[in-house]
Design an enzyme around this catalytic site. Structure first.
Site, PDB file in Angstrom:
ATOM      1  N   HIS A   1      43.402   3.323  62.595  1.00 37.76           N
ATOM      2  CA  HIS A   1      44.662   3.886  61.793  1.00 37.76           C
ATOM      3  C   HIS A   1      44.513   4.715  60.376  1.00 37.76           C
ATOM      4  O   HIS A   1      43.417   4.768  59.893  1.00 37.76           O
ATOM      5  CB  HIS A   1      45.524   2.969  61.620  1.00 37.76           C
ATOM      6  CG  HIS A   1      44.172   2.098  60.397  1.00 37.76           C
ATOM      7  ND1 HIS A   1      43.412   1.091  60.952  1.00 37.76           N
ATOM      8  CD2 HIS A   1      44.776   0.954  59.302  1.00 37.76           C
ATOM      9  CE1 HIS A   1      43.421   0.438  59.870  1.00 37.76           C
ATOM     10  NE2 HIS A   1      43.192   0.249  58.625  1.00 37.76           N
TER      11      HIS A   1
ATOM     12  N   HIS B   1      45.024   4.618  56.653  1.00 31.14           N
ATOM     13  CA  HIS B   1      44.775   3.787  55.576  1.00 31.14           C
ATOM     14  C   HIS B   1      43.801   4.392  55.173  1.00 31.14           C
ATOM     15  O   HIS B   1      42.583   5.548  56.232  1.00 31.14           O
ATOM     16  CB  HIS B   1      44.312   2.362  55.821  1.00 31.14           C
ATOM     17  CG  HIS B   1      45.476   1.773  55.608  1.00 31.14           C
ATOM     18  ND1 HIS B   1      46.018   0.176  55.885  1.00 31.14           N
ATOM     19  CD2 HIS B   1      47.204   1.769  55.486  1.00 31.14           C
ATOM     20  CE1 HIS B   1      46.934  -0.237  55.654  1.00 31.14           C
ATOM     21  NE2 HIS B   1      47.967   0.869  55.534  1.00 31.14           N
TER      22      HIS B   1
ATOM     23  N   ASP C   1      40.677   3.945  52.990  1.00 29.09           N
ATOM     24  CA  ASP C   1      39.583   3.682  53.497  1.00 29.09           C
ATOM     25  C   ASP C   1      39.127   3.320  55.063  1.00 29.09           C
ATOM     26  O   ASP C   1      38.277   3.103  54.747  1.00 29.09           O
ATOM     27  CB  ASP C   1      39.656   1.554  52.944  1.00 29.09           C
ATOM     28  CG  ASP C   1      40.360   0.783  53.656  1.00 29.09           C
ATOM     29  OD1 ASP C   1      42.131   1.270  54.047  1.00 29.09           O
ATOM     30  OD2 ASP C   1      40.276  -0.138  54.180  1.00 29.09           O
ATOM     31  N   HIS C   2      39.991   4.211  55.867  1.00 29.80           N
ATOM     32  CA  HIS C   2      39.073   4.038  57.621  1.00 29.80           C
ATOM     33  C   HIS C   2      39.080   6.147  57.216  1.00 29.80           C
ATOM     34  O   HIS C   2      39.403   6.327  58.568  1.00 29.80           O
ATOM     35  CB  HIS C   2      40.394   3.553  58.495  1.00 29.80           C
ATOM     36  CG  HIS C   2      40.356   1.875  58.229  1.00 29.80           C
ATOM     37  ND1 HIS C   2      39.716   0.908  58.960  1.00 29.80           N
ATOM     38  CD2 HIS C   2      41.137   1.144  56.383  1.00 29.80           C
ATOM     39  CE1 HIS C   2      38.912   0.109  58.546  1.00 29.80           C
ATOM     40  NE2 HIS C   2      40.333   0.122  57.239  1.00 29.80           N
TER      41      HIS C   2
ATOM     42  N   HIS D   1      49.952  -4.562  61.127  1.00 28.20           N
ATOM     43  CA  HIS D   1      48.745  -3.823  59.576  1.00 28.20           C
ATOM     44  C   HIS D   1      49.967  -2.309  59.876  1.00 28.20           C
ATOM     45  O   HIS D   1      49.634  -1.905  58.194  1.00 28.20           O
ATOM     46  CB  HIS D   1      47.266  -3.810  60.006  1.00 28.20           C
ATOM     47  CG  HIS D   1      46.537  -3.475  58.639  1.00 28.20           C
ATOM     48  ND1 HIS D   1      47.000  -4.385  57.400  1.00 28.20           N
ATOM     49  CD2 HIS D   1      45.920  -2.104  58.418  1.00 28.20           C
ATOM     50  CE1 HIS D   1      45.625  -3.302  56.638  1.00 28.20           C
ATOM     51  NE2 HIS D   1      45.618  -1.982  57.284  1.00 28.20           N
TER      52      HIS D   1
ATOM     53  N   ASP E   1      41.538  -3.214  60.753  1.00 30.34           N
ATOM     54  CA  ASP E   1      42.708  -4.228  60.773  1.00 30.34           C
ATOM     55  C   ASP E   1      43.569  -4.569  60.940  1.00 30.34           C
ATOM     56  O   ASP E   1      44.197  -5.330  60.465  1.00 30.34           O
ATOM     57  CB  ASP E   1      42.984  -3.831  59.117  1.00 30.34           C
ATOM     58  CG  ASP E   1      41.967  -2.602  57.922  1.00 30.34           C
ATOM     59  OD1 ASP E   1      40.696  -3.122  58.420  1.00 30.34           O
ATOM     60  OD2 ASP E   1      42.501  -1.865  57.414  1.00 30.34           O
TER      61      ASP E   1
ATOM     62  N   HIS F   1      36.174  -4.828  57.573  1.00 30.34           N
ATOM     63  CA  HIS F   1      36.227  -5.365  56.928  1.00 30.34           C
ATOM     64  C   HIS F   1      35.491  -6.447  56.808  1.00 30.34           C
ATOM     65  O   HIS F   1      35.213  -7.496  57.426  1.00 30.34           O
ATOM     66  CB  HIS F   1      37.403  -5.605  55.974  1.00 30.34           C
ATOM     67  CG  HIS F   1      37.655  -4.289  55.656  1.00 30.34           C
ATOM     68  ND1 HIS F   1      37.808  -3.826  54.510  1.00 30.34           N
ATOM     69  CD2 HIS F   1      39.306  -3.907  56.412  1.00 30.34           C
ATOM     70  CE1 HIS F   1      38.577  -3.233  54.226  1.00 30.34           C
ATOM     71  NE2 HIS F   1      39.262  -3.090  55.796  1.00 30.34           N
TER      72      HIS F   1
END
Ligand code: ZN
Ligand code: FE
Length: 255
Positions: free
Chosen positions: A56, A58, A60-61, A114, A133, A171
Protein backbone atom coordinates in the site's frame (compact mmCIF):
# COMPACT_ATOMS: atom_id res chain seq x y z
CA UNK A 1 13.15 -25.11 -4.03
CA UNK A 2 11.54 -23.40 -1.05
CA UNK A 3 11.77 -19.65 -0.66
CA UNK A 4 14.26 -18.15 1.77
CA UNK A 5 13.15 -15.22 3.91
CA UNK A 6 15.10 -12.59 5.82
CA UNK A 7 13.31 -10.36 8.30
CA UNK A 8 14.73 -7.18 9.86
CA UNK A 9 13.58 -3.96 11.51
CA UNK A 10 13.38 -0.64 9.67
CA UNK A 11 12.57 2.86 10.95
CA UNK A 12 11.23 2.42 14.49
CA UNK A 13 8.77 -0.46 14.31
CA UNK A 14 8.44 -1.39 10.61
CA UNK A 15 9.53 -4.76 9.32
CA UNK A 16 11.61 -5.14 6.20
CA UNK A 17 11.43 -8.54 4.49
CA UNK A 18 13.46 -10.05 1.69
CA UNK A 19 12.09 -13.08 -0.17
CA UNK A 20 14.69 -15.04 -2.12
CA UNK A 21 14.25 -17.71 -4.79
CA UNK A 22 17.36 -19.93 -4.59
CA UNK A 23 16.57 -21.53 -7.96
CA UNK A 24 16.67 -18.34 -10.07
CA UNK A 25 18.47 -15.99 -7.68
CA UNK A 26 15.54 -13.54 -7.79
CA UNK A 27 14.98 -11.51 -4.61
CA UNK A 28 12.02 -9.34 -3.69
CA UNK A 29 11.73 -6.74 -0.98
CA UNK A 30 8.23 -6.67 0.46
CA UNK A 31 7.54 -2.94 0.66
CA UNK A 32 10.47 -0.57 1.06
CA UNK A 33 10.20 1.18 4.43
CA UNK A 34 13.79 2.45 4.36
CA UNK A 35 16.60 1.87 1.84
CA UNK A 36 19.51 1.58 4.32
CA UNK A 37 18.43 -1.52 6.29
CA UNK A 38 17.25 -3.22 3.06
CA UNK A 39 20.65 -2.64 1.45
CA UNK A 40 22.35 -3.93 4.59
CA UNK A 41 20.22 -7.10 4.45
CA UNK A 42 21.09 -7.56 0.76
CA UNK A 43 24.77 -7.20 1.60
CA UNK A 44 24.55 -9.66 4.49
CA UNK A 45 22.81 -12.30 2.37
CA UNK A 46 24.61 -11.65 -0.90
CA UNK A 47 21.24 -11.52 -2.65
CA UNK A 48 20.61 -9.13 -5.57
CA UNK A 49 17.37 -7.17 -5.48
CA UNK A 50 15.15 -7.86 -8.52
CA UNK A 51 11.69 -6.81 -7.33
CA UNK A 52 9.83 -4.64 -4.83
CA UNK A 53 6.30 -5.81 -4.02
CA UNK A 54 4.30 -2.95 -2.52
CA UNK A 55 1.26 -3.60 -0.30
CA UNK A 56 0.00 0.00 0.00
CA UNK A 57 0.98 3.60 -0.53
CA UNK A 58 1.89 4.81 2.99
CA UNK A 59 5.30 6.46 3.28
CA UNK A 60 6.55 3.96 5.87
CA UNK A 61 6.14 1.27 3.17
CA UNK A 62 7.34 3.21 0.12
CA UNK A 63 10.03 5.71 1.21
CA UNK A 64 12.87 3.41 0.14
CA UNK A 65 11.59 2.66 -3.37
CA UNK A 66 13.29 5.48 -5.28
CA UNK A 67 16.81 4.88 -3.96
CA UNK A 68 16.55 1.09 -4.36
CA UNK A 69 15.15 1.38 -7.88
CA UNK A 70 17.95 3.72 -8.94
CA UNK A 71 20.62 1.43 -7.52
CA UNK A 72 19.28 -2.02 -8.49
CA UNK A 73 17.00 -1.26 -11.48
CA UNK A 74 14.49 -3.59 -9.86
CA UNK A 75 10.86 -4.00 -10.92
CA UNK A 76 8.28 -2.25 -8.73
CA UNK A 77 4.91 -4.01 -8.41
CA UNK A 78 2.06 -2.12 -6.75
CA UNK A 79 -1.71 -2.23 -6.29
CA UNK A 80 -3.40 -0.74 -9.35
CA UNK A 81 -5.77 1.35 -7.20
CA UNK A 82 -2.80 3.16 -5.59
CA UNK A 83 -0.26 3.21 -8.43
CA UNK A 84 -0.50 6.98 -8.87
CA UNK A 85 0.54 7.58 -5.24
CA UNK A 86 3.49 5.13 -5.25
CA UNK A 87 6.83 6.08 -6.87
CA UNK A 88 8.42 4.34 -9.87
CA UNK A 89 5.76 1.66 -10.42
CA UNK A 90 6.46 -0.76 -13.31
CA UNK A 91 3.56 -3.16 -12.95
CA UNK A 92 0.13 -2.81 -11.37
CA UNK A 93 -1.83 -5.74 -10.00
CA UNK A 94 -5.30 -6.48 -8.70
CA UNK A 95 -7.33 -9.32 -7.18
CA UNK A 96 -6.60 -12.66 -8.82
CA UNK A 97 -3.38 -11.56 -10.55
CA UNK A 98 -0.24 -13.61 -10.12
CA UNK A 99 3.17 -12.09 -9.41
CA UNK A 100 6.36 -14.07 -10.09
CA UNK A 101 9.59 -13.64 -8.17
CA UNK A 102 11.85 -15.89 -10.21
CA UNK A 103 10.13 -19.27 -9.99
CA UNK A 104 8.12 -18.29 -6.89
CA UNK A 105 4.53 -17.24 -7.48
CA UNK A 106 2.15 -15.07 -5.48
CA UNK A 107 -1.59 -14.64 -5.75
CA UNK A 108 -2.75 -11.07 -5.25
CA UNK A 109 -5.56 -10.71 -2.70
CA UNK A 110 -7.24 -7.32 -2.37
CA UNK A 111 -7.48 -6.46 1.35
CA UNK A 112 -8.82 -2.88 1.53
CA UNK A 113 -9.67 -1.02 4.72
CA UNK A 114 -6.40 0.38 6.10
CA UNK A 115 -6.12 1.99 2.65
CA UNK A 116 -8.60 1.53 -0.17
CA UNK A 117 -6.17 -0.22 -2.51
CA UNK A 118 -4.23 -2.33 0.01
CA UNK A 119 -3.20 -5.77 -1.29
CA UNK A 120 -1.73 -8.97 0.15
CA UNK A 121 0.78 -11.21 -1.65
CA UNK A 122 0.08 -14.89 -0.95
CA UNK A 123 2.84 -17.32 -2.00
CA UNK A 124 0.62 -20.39 -1.90
CA UNK A 125 3.27 -23.06 -2.60
CA UNK A 126 5.51 -21.61 0.10
CA UNK A 127 2.66 -21.16 2.63
CA UNK A 128 3.54 -17.54 3.27
CA UNK A 129 1.54 -14.32 2.98
CA UNK A 130 2.74 -10.72 3.15
CA UNK A 131 -0.18 -8.80 4.59
CA UNK A 132 1.24 -5.28 5.06
CA UNK A 133 -0.87 -3.27 7.50
CA UNK A 134 -4.08 -5.32 7.17
CA UNK A 135 -3.44 -8.05 9.75
CA UNK A 136 -0.95 -7.83 12.62
CA UNK A 137 -0.13 -10.48 15.14
CA UNK A 138 -3.03 -10.23 17.65
CA UNK A 139 -4.16 -7.04 15.93
CA UNK A 140 -5.12 -5.39 12.67
CA UNK A 141 -4.38 -2.12 10.90
CA UNK A 142 -6.24 1.07 11.62
CA UNK A 143 -9.17 1.61 9.29
CA UNK A 144 -7.92 4.84 7.75
CA UNK A 145 -9.42 5.05 4.25
CA UNK A 146 -12.04 2.32 4.16
CA UNK A 147 -14.91 1.30 6.40
CA UNK A 148 -14.91 -1.20 9.27
CA UNK A 149 -17.14 -3.49 7.19
CA UNK A 150 -14.58 -3.43 4.38
CA UNK A 151 -11.75 -4.23 6.81
CA UNK A 152 -13.74 -7.07 8.36
CA UNK A 153 -14.29 -8.65 4.92
CA UNK A 154 -10.57 -8.28 4.13
CA UNK A 155 -9.62 -9.97 7.41
CA UNK A 156 -12.08 -12.79 6.66
CA UNK A 157 -10.34 -13.36 3.31
CA UNK A 158 -7.03 -13.76 5.12
CA UNK A 159 -8.64 -15.95 7.77
CA UNK A 160 -9.74 -18.30 4.96
CA UNK A 161 -6.10 -19.02 4.01
CA UNK A 162 -4.77 -22.39 5.22
CA UNK A 163 -4.00 -22.49 8.96
CA UNK A 164 -0.30 -23.16 8.39
CA UNK A 165 0.14 -20.01 6.27
CA UNK A 166 2.98 -17.94 7.74
CA UNK A 167 2.01 -14.29 8.12
CA UNK A 168 4.52 -11.48 7.71
CA UNK A 169 3.05 -8.11 8.67
CA UNK A 170 4.36 -4.57 8.37
CA UNK A 171 4.97 -3.72 12.02
CA UNK A 172 6.16 -5.05 15.36
CA UNK A 173 3.08 -4.18 17.42
CA UNK A 174 2.48 -7.55 19.08
CA UNK A 175 3.10 -6.69 22.74
CA UNK A 176 0.75 -3.69 22.68
CA UNK A 177 -1.81 -5.69 20.68
CA UNK A 178 -1.80 -8.43 23.31
CA UNK A 179 -2.34 -5.93 26.14
CA UNK A 180 -5.45 -4.70 24.32
CA UNK A 181 -6.67 -8.17 23.28
CA UNK A 182 -6.64 -9.29 26.93
CA UNK A 183 -9.30 -6.62 27.63
CA UNK A 184 -11.57 -8.16 24.97
CA UNK A 185 -10.97 -11.84 25.77
CA UNK A 186 -9.49 -12.08 29.29
CA UNK A 187 -10.24 -15.81 29.50
CA UNK A 188 -8.79 -16.89 26.12
CA UNK A 189 -6.12 -19.49 26.98
CA UNK A 190 -4.50 -19.31 23.53
CA UNK A 191 -4.11 -15.57 23.99
CA UNK A 192 -2.55 -16.05 27.44
CA UNK A 193 -0.10 -18.54 25.91
CA UNK A 194 0.74 -16.10 23.14
CA UNK A 195 1.41 -13.42 25.75
CA UNK A 196 3.93 -15.66 27.52
CA UNK A 197 5.60 -16.53 24.22
CA UNK A 198 5.75 -12.91 22.99
CA UNK A 199 7.21 -11.71 26.30
CA UNK A 200 10.01 -14.25 25.93
CA UNK A 201 10.59 -13.21 22.32
CA UNK A 202 10.76 -9.53 23.23
CA UNK A 203 13.06 -10.23 26.21
CA UNK A 204 15.53 -12.08 23.97
CA UNK A 205 15.30 -9.51 21.19
CA UNK A 206 13.58 -11.87 18.77
CA UNK A 207 10.83 -10.77 16.39
CA UNK A 208 7.31 -11.93 17.28
CA UNK A 209 6.58 -12.70 13.65
CA UNK A 210 5.95 -14.59 11.50
CA UNK A 211 2.72 -15.75 13.04
CA UNK A 212 0.30 -18.18 11.37
CA UNK A 213 -3.34 -17.98 10.36
CA UNK A 214 -4.13 -20.88 12.72
CA UNK A 215 -2.53 -19.07 15.66
CA UNK A 216 -4.29 -15.79 14.85
CA UNK A 217 -7.67 -17.53 14.59
CA UNK A 218 -7.22 -18.78 18.16
CA UNK A 219 -5.93 -15.58 19.76
CA UNK A 220 -6.56 -12.46 17.63
CA UNK A 221 -9.86 -10.82 18.68
CA UNK A 222 -10.14 -9.01 15.34
CA UNK A 223 -10.45 -12.38 13.55
CA UNK A 224 -12.92 -13.61 16.17
CA UNK A 225 -15.61 -10.92 15.94
CA UNK A 226 -18.15 -13.45 14.62
CA UNK A 227 -17.84 -15.77 17.64
CA UNK A 228 -20.85 -15.53 19.98
CA UNK A 229 -18.64 -15.50 23.09
CA UNK A 230 -16.61 -12.55 21.80
CA UNK A 231 -19.74 -10.53 20.96
CA UNK A 232 -21.28 -11.40 24.33
CA UNK A 233 -18.06 -10.50 26.15
CA UNK A 234 -18.28 -6.91 24.94
CA UNK A 235 -22.02 -6.59 25.43
CA UNK A 236 -22.98 -7.09 21.78
CA UNK A 237 -24.59 -10.55 21.80
CA UNK A 238 -26.46 -11.26 18.56
CA UNK A 239 -25.05 -8.25 16.70
CA UNK A 240 -23.64 -8.67 13.17
CA UNK A 241 -19.94 -9.55 13.02
CA UNK A 242 -19.00 -6.39 11.14
CA UNK A 243 -20.54 -4.30 13.94
CA UNK A 244 -18.74 -6.29 16.62
CA UNK A 245 -15.50 -5.86 14.67
CA UNK A 246 -16.12 -2.11 14.37
CA UNK A 247 -16.63 -1.85 18.14
CA UNK A 248 -13.42 -3.77 18.90
CA UNK A 249 -11.50 -1.58 16.44
CA UNK A 250 -12.98 1.59 17.98
CA UNK A 251 -11.96 0.45 21.47
CA UNK A 252 -8.42 -0.25 20.25
CA UNK A 253 -8.21 3.26 18.79
CA UNK A 254 -8.91 4.68 22.26
CA UNK A 255 -6.82 2.13 24.18
ZN1 ZN B 1 0.13 1.75 6.50
FE1 FE C 1 2.67 0.96 8.12
Amino acid sequence: MPAEIRLFLCRSDNYGVLLHDPESGATASIDAPEAGPIEAALKATGWALTDILVTHHHADHTDGIKALKEKYKCRVVAPSAEADTIPAVDQTVREGDKVKVGTLSANVIETPGHTNGHITYWFHADSVAFVGDTLFSIGCGRVIEGTPGMMWRSLCKLRDLPDDTEIYCGHEYTAANIRFARTIEPDNAALAARETQAKQQVATGEPTIPTTIGEEKRANPFLRADLPEVAAGIGMAGKPAAQVFAEIRARKNKF
